[in-house]
Design a protein around this motif. Structure first.
Motif, PDB file in Angstrom:
ATOM      1  N   ALA A 190    -127.930 -21.205  10.384  1.00 53.05           N
ATOM      2  CA  ALA A 190    -127.236 -21.635   9.441  1.00 53.05           C
ATOM      3  C   ALA A 190    -127.972 -21.919   8.498  1.00 53.05           C
ATOM      4  N   LYS A 191    -127.712 -22.669   7.643  1.00 53.48           N
ATOM      5  CA  LYS A 191    -127.909 -23.469   6.130  1.00 53.48           C
ATOM      6  C   LYS A 191    -128.180 -24.809   6.351  1.00 53.48           C
ATOM      7  N   PHE A 192    -129.536 -25.373   7.171  1.00 55.50           N
ATOM      8  CA  PHE A 192    -129.810 -26.789   7.297  1.00 55.50           C
ATOM      9  C   PHE A 192    -130.454 -27.455   6.024  1.00 55.50           C
ATOM     10  N   CYS A 193    -129.432 -28.262   5.682  1.00 57.99           N
ATOM     11  CA  CYS A 193    -129.612 -29.813   4.516  1.00 57.99           C
ATOM     12  C   CYS A 193    -129.453 -30.290   5.597  1.00 57.99           C
ATOM     13  N   VAL A 194    -130.485 -32.145   4.995  1.00 56.36           N
ATOM     14  CA  VAL A 194    -130.233 -33.092   5.292  1.00 56.36           C
ATOM     15  C   VAL A 194    -130.031 -33.985   4.152  1.00 56.36           C
ATOM     16  N   LEU A 195    -129.028 -35.175   4.231  1.00 53.35           N
ATOM     17  CA  LEU A 195    -128.850 -36.216   3.767  1.00 53.35           C
ATOM     18  C   LEU A 195    -129.495 -37.899   4.236  1.00 53.35           C
ATOM     19  N   ARG A 196    -130.430 -37.964   3.119  1.00 52.56           N
ATOM     20  CA  ARG A 196    -131.293 -38.765   4.174  1.00 52.56           C
ATOM     21  C   ARG A 196    -131.719 -40.397   3.078  1.00 52.56           C
ATOM     22  N   GLN A 197    -131.706 -41.634   4.140  1.00 55.35           N
ATOM     23  CA  GLN A 197    -131.983 -43.141   3.125  1.00 55.35           C
ATOM     24  C   GLN A 197    -133.096 -42.876   2.620  1.00 55.35           C
ATOM     25  N   ASP A 198    -133.118 -43.320   1.414  1.00 51.29           N
ATOM     26  CA  ASP A 198    -134.654 -43.433   0.410  1.00 51.29           C
ATOM     27  C   ASP A 198    -135.221 -44.194   0.881  1.00 51.29           C
ATOM     28  N   ASP A 199    -135.998 -44.888   2.282  1.00 55.71           N
ATOM     29  CA  ASP A 199    -137.311 -45.153   3.100  1.00 55.71           C
ATOM     30  C   ASP A 199    -137.714 -44.547   3.420  1.00 55.71           C
ATOM     31  N   ASP A 200    -138.410 -45.399   4.648  1.00 55.03           N
ATOM     32  CA  ASP A 200    -139.177 -44.995   5.518  1.00 55.03           C
ATOM     33  C   ASP A 200    -138.369 -43.648   7.201  1.00 55.03           C
ATOM     34  N   GLY A 214    -138.715 -25.383   9.867  1.00 55.91           N
ATOM     35  CA  GLY A 214    -139.308 -25.400   8.172  1.00 55.91           C
ATOM     36  C   GLY A 214    -138.769 -26.053   6.549  1.00 55.91           C
ATOM     37  N   ASP A 215    -138.744 -25.562   5.872  1.00 57.26           N
ATOM     38  CA  ASP A 215    -138.319 -25.428   4.475  1.00 57.26           C
ATOM     39  C   ASP A 215    -136.398 -25.474   5.314  1.00 57.26           C
ATOM     40  N   LEU A 216    -135.355 -26.501   3.957  1.00 58.06           N
ATOM     41  CA  LEU A 216    -134.603 -26.373   3.906  1.00 58.06           C
ATOM     42  C   LEU A 216    -133.642 -26.223   2.951  1.00 58.06           C
ATOM     43  N   THR A 217    -132.534 -25.791   2.688  1.00 56.61           N
ATOM     44  CA  THR A 217    -132.164 -25.094   1.788  1.00 56.61           C
ATOM     45  C   THR A 217    -131.579 -26.309   0.762  1.00 56.61           C
ATOM     46  N   ALA A 218    -131.611 -27.424   1.041  1.00 55.77           N
ATOM     47  CA  ALA A 218    -131.216 -28.670   0.371  1.00 55.77           C
ATOM     48  C   ALA A 218    -131.768 -29.990   1.203  1.00 55.77           C
ATOM     49  N   GLU A 219    -131.893 -30.909   0.274  1.00 55.85           N
ATOM     50  CA  GLU A 219    -132.408 -32.169   0.756  1.00 55.85           C
ATOM     51  C   GLU A 219    -131.915 -33.478  -0.382  1.00 55.85           C
ATOM     52  N   GLN A 220    -130.570 -34.445   0.245  1.00 53.61           N
ATOM     53  CA  GLN A 220    -130.178 -35.280  -0.935  1.00 53.61           C
ATOM     54  C   GLN A 220    -131.047 -36.546  -0.079  1.00 53.61           C
ATOM     55  N   GLU A 221    -130.808 -37.871  -0.788  1.00 51.88           N
ATOM     56  CA  GLU A 221    -131.352 -39.224  -1.095  1.00 51.88           C
ATOM     57  C   GLU A 221    -129.967 -40.157  -1.116  1.00 51.88           C
ATOM     58  N   TYR A 222    -130.520 -41.058  -0.786  1.00 48.25           N
ATOM     59  CA  TYR A 222    -129.594 -42.125  -1.289  1.00 48.25           C
ATOM     60  C   TYR A 222    -129.972 -43.458  -0.847  1.00 48.25           C
ATOM     61  N   ALA A 223    -129.455 -44.968  -1.976  1.00 45.42           N
ATOM     62  CA  ALA A 223    -130.518 -45.966  -1.874  1.00 45.42           C
ATOM     63  C   ALA A 223    -129.177 -46.370  -1.163  1.00 45.42           C
ATOM     64  N   VAL A 224    -129.618 -47.613  -0.024  1.00 44.73           N
ATOM     65  CA  VAL A 224    -128.987 -48.533   0.386  1.00 44.73           C
ATOM     66  C   VAL A 224    -127.880 -49.411  -0.797  1.00 44.73           C
ATOM     67  N   SER A 225    -127.539 -49.754  -1.548  1.00 44.45           N
ATOM     68  CA  SER A 225    -127.606 -49.838  -2.763  1.00 44.45           C
ATOM     69  C   SER A 225    -126.332 -49.456  -3.384  1.00 44.45           C
ATOM     70  N   ASN A 226    -126.364 -47.759  -2.377  1.00 41.97           N
ATOM     71  CA  ASN A 226    -125.395 -46.875  -3.402  1.00 41.97           C
ATOM     72  C   ASN A 226    -123.588 -47.470  -2.938  1.00 41.97           C
ATOM     73  N   GLU A 227    -122.904 -46.838  -3.851  1.00 43.79           N
ATOM     74  CA  GLU A 227    -121.688 -47.143  -2.879  1.00 43.79           C
ATOM     75  C   GLU A 227    -120.327 -46.376  -2.569  1.00 43.79           C
ATOM     76  N   SER A 228    -121.377 -44.821  -3.041  1.00 44.52           N
ATOM     77  CA  SER A 228    -120.896 -43.284  -3.298  1.00 44.52           C
ATOM     78  C   SER A 228    -121.547 -42.395  -3.283  1.00 44.52           C
ATOM     79  N   LEU A 229    -121.504 -41.661  -2.169  1.00 46.90           N
ATOM     80  CA  LEU A 229    -121.741 -40.409  -1.755  1.00 46.90           C
ATOM     81  C   LEU A 229    -121.780 -39.033  -2.525  1.00 46.90           C
ATOM     82  N   ALA A 238    -122.399 -27.720  -2.806  1.00 42.95           N
ATOM     83  CA  ALA A 238    -122.372 -26.708  -3.723  1.00 42.95           C
ATOM     84  C   ALA A 238    -123.491 -25.439  -3.416  1.00 42.95           C
ATOM     85  N   ALA A 239    -125.138 -25.882  -1.987  1.00 46.73           N
ATOM     86  CA  ALA A 239    -126.130 -25.092  -2.660  1.00 46.73           C
ATOM     87  C   ALA A 239    -126.038 -24.446  -0.507  1.00 46.73           C
ATOM     88  N   GLY A 240    -123.761 -24.290  -0.277  1.00 44.20           N
ATOM     89  CA  GLY A 240    -124.203 -24.282   0.917  1.00 44.20           C
ATOM     90  C   GLY A 240    -124.182 -24.103   2.460  1.00 44.20           C
TER      91      GLY A 240
END
Length: 433
Positions: A190-200, A214-229, A238-240
């Motif tokens: 698989a192409k492993f990726c992470v979506l994570r909250q921007d805190d500890d 090990g290294d991931l294909t992609a990482e994305q962050e969001y803040a809890v103040s977000n209303e959209s992802l 897009a990263a597959g």
């Protein structure tokens, strides 16, 4: 792949346990009867001859409320059950719940009110990594037991810096390692990726994931103040990315899956215990589409879960009698499990408990909690659990996968199968000293 049956019941989660340690001589001493009619046996805040007052901060309002407000209600229901059984060593539990809206500034205010005005014995299960981070230093400076934090951040396991603080959730690094280990075995290419909250929370879970993958294909962050992802999910597509691991709290797990569906983006999704509770997610996504979007969701968990588990059966009874038969979810199990663990610690703190004695009870290693692996509190370890099981949603049922319970450390050690036993129910869920 076989799984132990269980309709979605489970909580991520998130959890908290801190106590007061070394402190300056709050020695027990006999005193006349207090204003509550009990014989006050010591100069310990929150303790009388007949009661123990504890407090918590939690989001009862705001964007996180729907996901986590049921926890304190479930804990209150367990304490009502416990009080009806006589309490702990003759003392009933008074549980004071304060709303912080998942806002760290508000958390600071309400926790100081609990300590300075309400004179609580301990703060129990303060919820959230960003919120509790705002008060952990204060509680330790005041030598207030800070017990069973509702978060798996590594911040709570620092015995030298924060001797009064103990966690409750599985450490996020361990949880990330266990999830990644299972997913790598099932999806080696698989192409492993992470979506994570921007805190500890997000950082720690990702640390554990990377220790295995090990290294991931992609990482994305969001803040809890977000209303959209939309931007984050679009970037993963897009990263597959074919397997996405989510360091997300429940509302954002739902947003992520809903957004992916709108983009016609199929992938394997895996959530931490803090954002992977099936009934709670269906509540966000709706009964019409939720079950379809959640089919195949992988998550980690560490508390009793199966429908025929004796702890789950007891908690269902308590929920019916003392919680107005509220929806029974992972939040219910989590809240009652945490409350039982506090009662167990208090029972081991002696007939005349002090802030120091409850901390020492946890440091002794005798408090087992009720997890699928026994708690491992000690003088050098303020994290409860070292292991977790894997759950998968299949046809509307979230269940543990047989044989998929693992233990690991928060460092670079291996992920290994757990061969021990879950903690059994005893004494009708009322701990004995």
């Amino acid at each position: 792949m076989t799984s132990r049956s269980r309709s979605a019941v489970r909580r991520p989660a998130i959890a908290l346990i801190t106590l007061s340690l070394l402190g300056a001589g709050l020695a027990a001493c006999s005193k006349p009867a207090d204003s509550n009619g009990g014989a006050q046996t010591q100069d310990t805040p929150g303790i009388t001859g007949t009661s123990v007052k504890i407090g918590t901060h939690t989001p009862l309002t705001g964007p996180a409320a729907a996901g986590y407000s049921p926890i304190s209600k479930a804990a209150s229901a367990y304490f009502a059950y416990l009080n009806a059984k006589g309490g702990v060593n003759g003392r009933k539990i008074e549980y004071v719940v304060r709303d912080d809206g998942y806002n760290p500034a508000t958390t600071s205010t309400v926790v100081r009110e609990l300590v300075q005005q309400d004179k609580v014995f301990a703060i129990v299960n303060g919820l959230g990594t960003p919120t509790h981070s705002a008060v952990v230093d204060y509680l330790n400076q005041q030598k207030v037991p800070d017990l069973f934090v509702a978060s798996g951040a590594s911040l709570w396991n620092q015995p030298e810096k924060s001797p009064y603080t103990f966690g409750f959730n599985l450490d996020y690094v361990r949880e990330g390692k266990i999830l990644a280990h299972y997913l790598k075995e099932k999806n080696p290419d698989a192409k492993f990726c992470v979506l994570r909250q921007d805190d500890d929370f997000g950082a720690d879970l990702t640390t554990g994931i990377k220790q295995v993958l090990g290294d991931l294909t992609a990482e994305q962050e969001y803040a809890v103040s977000n209303e959209s992802l939309t931007a984050q999910i679009g970037a993963l597509k897009a990263a597959g990315c074919t397997v996405n691991l989510l360091a997300t709290v429940t509302p954002f797990t739902a947003i992520a899956l809903g957004t992916a569906a709108k983009m016609s983006y199929p992938a394997q999704w895996a959530a931490s215990s803090s954002g992977g509770d099936y009934p709670s997610l269906v509540g966000y996504l709706g009964e019409d589409i939720g079950p379809k979007l959640l089919e195949g969701l992988v998550a980690a968990n560490y508390l009793p879960f199966d429908a025929d588990d004796e702890w789950v059966e007891l908690f269902r009874q308590i929920n019916t009698e003392y919680n107005a038969d509220a929806p029974f979810t992972g939040n219910t199990v989590y809240g009652m499990s945490m409350a039982y663990t506090f009662a167990e610690a208090l029972s081991r703190a002696g007939d005349s408990p002090t802030r120091e004695s409850i901390v020492e009870a946890l440091r002794s290693g005798e408090v087992m909690s009720n997890g699928i692996t026994p708690a491992g509190f000690s003088a050098d370890n303020h994290d409860p659990f070292a292991g977790a099981g894997i759950t998968v949603v299949s046809k509307g049922v979230q269940a543990y996968v047989d044989g998929q319970v693992f233990t690991t450390d928060a460092e670079g050690g291996p992920v290994e199968p757990f061969s021990g036993q879950a903690v059994p129910l005893s004494g009708e869920g009322v701990p004995a000293p």
